[in-house]
Scaffold this active site. Sequence first.
Site, PDB file in Angstrom:
ATOM      1  N   GLU A 136       0.855  -1.137   0.025  1.00 54.42           N
ATOM      2  CA  GLU A 136       0.056   0.070  -0.153  1.00 54.42           C
ATOM      3  C   GLU A 136       0.779   1.222  -0.074  1.00 54.42           C
ATOM      4  OE1 GLU A 136      -3.266   0.146   2.715  1.00 54.42           O
ATOM      5  OE2 GLU A 136      -4.168  -1.748   1.700  1.00 54.42           O
ATOM      6  N   GLU A 170      -5.027  -8.604  -0.177  1.00 56.95           N
ATOM      7  CA  GLU A 170      -5.890  -8.547   1.098  1.00 56.95           C
ATOM      8  C   GLU A 170      -7.353  -8.255   0.617  1.00 56.95           C
ATOM      9  OE1 GLU A 170      -4.738  -5.101   3.696  1.00 56.95           O
ATOM     10  OE2 GLU A 170      -2.676  -5.943   3.447  1.00 56.95           O
TER      11      GLU A 170
HETATM   12  C1  BGP Z   1      -4.692  -2.337   5.024  1.00 61.71           C
HETATM   13  C2  BGP Z   1      -3.418  -2.653   5.380  1.00 61.71           C
HETATM   14  C3  BGP Z   1      -3.170  -3.595   6.462  1.00 61.71           C
HETATM   15  C4  BGP Z   1      -4.614  -3.836   7.254  1.00 61.71           C
HETATM   16  C5  BGP Z   1      -5.786  -3.401   6.306  1.00 61.71           C
HETATM   17  C6  BGP Z   1      -7.063  -3.453   7.334  1.00 61.71           C
HETATM   18  O1  BGP Z   1      -4.905  -0.956   4.436  1.00 61.71           O
HETATM   19  O2  BGP Z   1      -2.398  -3.129   4.435  1.00 61.71           O
HETATM   20  O3  BGP Z   1      -2.206  -3.447   7.405  1.00 61.71           O
HETATM   21  O4  BGP Z   1      -4.561  -3.373   8.424  1.00 61.71           O
HETATM   22  O5  BGP Z   1      -5.742  -2.505   5.649  1.00 61.71           O
HETATM   23  O6  BGP Z   1      -7.082  -1.957   7.679  1.00 61.71           O
HETATM   24  P1  BGP Z   1      -7.463  -1.720   9.359  1.00 61.71           P
HETATM   25  O7  BGP Z   1      -6.313  -2.544  10.215  1.00 61.71           O
HETATM   26  O8  BGP Z   1      -7.248  -0.063   9.162  1.00 61.71           O
HETATM   27  O9  BGP Z   1      -8.785  -1.850   9.568  1.00 61.71           O
END
Ligand code: BGP
Length: 473
Positions: free
Chosen positions: A165, A371
Amino acid sequence: MKNETLAPFPKNFFWGASSSAYQVEGANLEDGKGPSCQDVKEVPAGTSDLTVCADFYHHYKEDIALMAEMGFKSYRFSIAWTRILPEGTGEINQKGIDFYNNVIDECLKYGIEPIVTMFHFDMPAALDKRGSWSNPESVEWFVNFASILFQSFGDRVKYWLTINEQNMLTLVGPVIGTMCIPEGTENVLKEIYQQNHHMLVAQAKAMVLCHEMLPEAKIGPAPNISLVYPASCKPEDVIAAQNFNAVRNWLYLDMAVNGVYNNLVWAWLGKYDAQPTFAEGDKEAMKNAHPDFIGFNYYNTATVAEEDGSVAFNPVGGDQQNSDGLAGMYKTVRNENLGKTEFGWEIDPVGFRATIREMYSRYRLPMLVTENGLGAYDTLTEDGKVHDSYRIHYLQDHIHQLQEAITDGCEMMGYNPWSAIDLISTHEGMRKRYGFIYVDRDEFDLKTMKRYKKDSFEWYKKVIATNGADLSE
Ligand code: BGP
């Protein structure tokens, strides 16, 4: 396009899940690991720090065994830079190498393909002190780290992801705890996009190095891609959607794949005297890099309207999925067609299909979902169960749309939702859970740290066993 029948998922499809080092491992200063920006940041009020997380560092055998029980074909995890190089450069910490050797070997023992993210939000604190990505030397810091990874693990790791990201590091760094702007910076926008430029060059050089050192390996970027919809068919709204698509999505993929800056972003930066400075050789380095695939994270789409002058100039507002808008470019609006998660992120499975279709027609590279997933409040019942049918429904809907996209002719390599196991959220603590495996701890009370299989665990096991043919609950 209405698909009467759906194409099957490809053979050898990477069904698995994801995690990142700083959110799952804990043991944050153990066995020689140095602090990263995540260890020294001020965590949001009421949320856990990152010292223990899911304590994967001490539980990895048990956790990978559970992933194997689900039938995982792949596990996407990141390597903490500061476990390998506590200061970011210099001395290698052998215990860090040993740990990831063990994790990789444990995966391979079960036939799980390790998919390694080289950098997931955890800049070494020692390098933050030297200016982080603002320092032009950051390119070489990263390439040096990459060469150590390829050297140490390349005999067994065949799939590499460069920077997780990068677009969110650039757009919403403060909420993730990654933004490091040197004191006295006058043109913050320029500084941010100079950092972004260094990351783009670092990524390009790491891709070239990977191909040189490991001719059999495959490497790709891992941005967070959300297709942006116009709020209406009003032409000005369409222009606004193009603006945000360019700033949020295509900047990163145009560069990773084609080695060029997106023209809309370049023109926008020019208005603020914020175009990054190229060092000698940068242009060639970017042109020389060729990813083998595109890894991408998808949570939902975004919807925007014409910016009517009401949006303040703040280039880093919002979080990964909720933008505050961008002055002169677009205004964020709520998409009334979509529901939301308990944490306020819209849910758009059809947008997943649309995003994949758009990306494939632009770049024509195989794609790997690195993801996707639902952050929710889970409850452990007295008999040790977690009834997370809401998560099953979310995943069912997204996997179905993934299959629609495959039927539409898009080339997909795998699906690795967030997250294999409960871990700490970027800015919403332990209570926002994503895993198939429940970890018995609360925000501040570490309780037993025992692992429990959620209902989604058993469901996903069946999905994988049938190669996605049976998505029923
Ligand atoms: C993405 C990231 C992750 C993860 C996920 C969920 O942006 O790559 O590291 O955390 O989002 O986000 P959050 O933890 O803010 O719910």
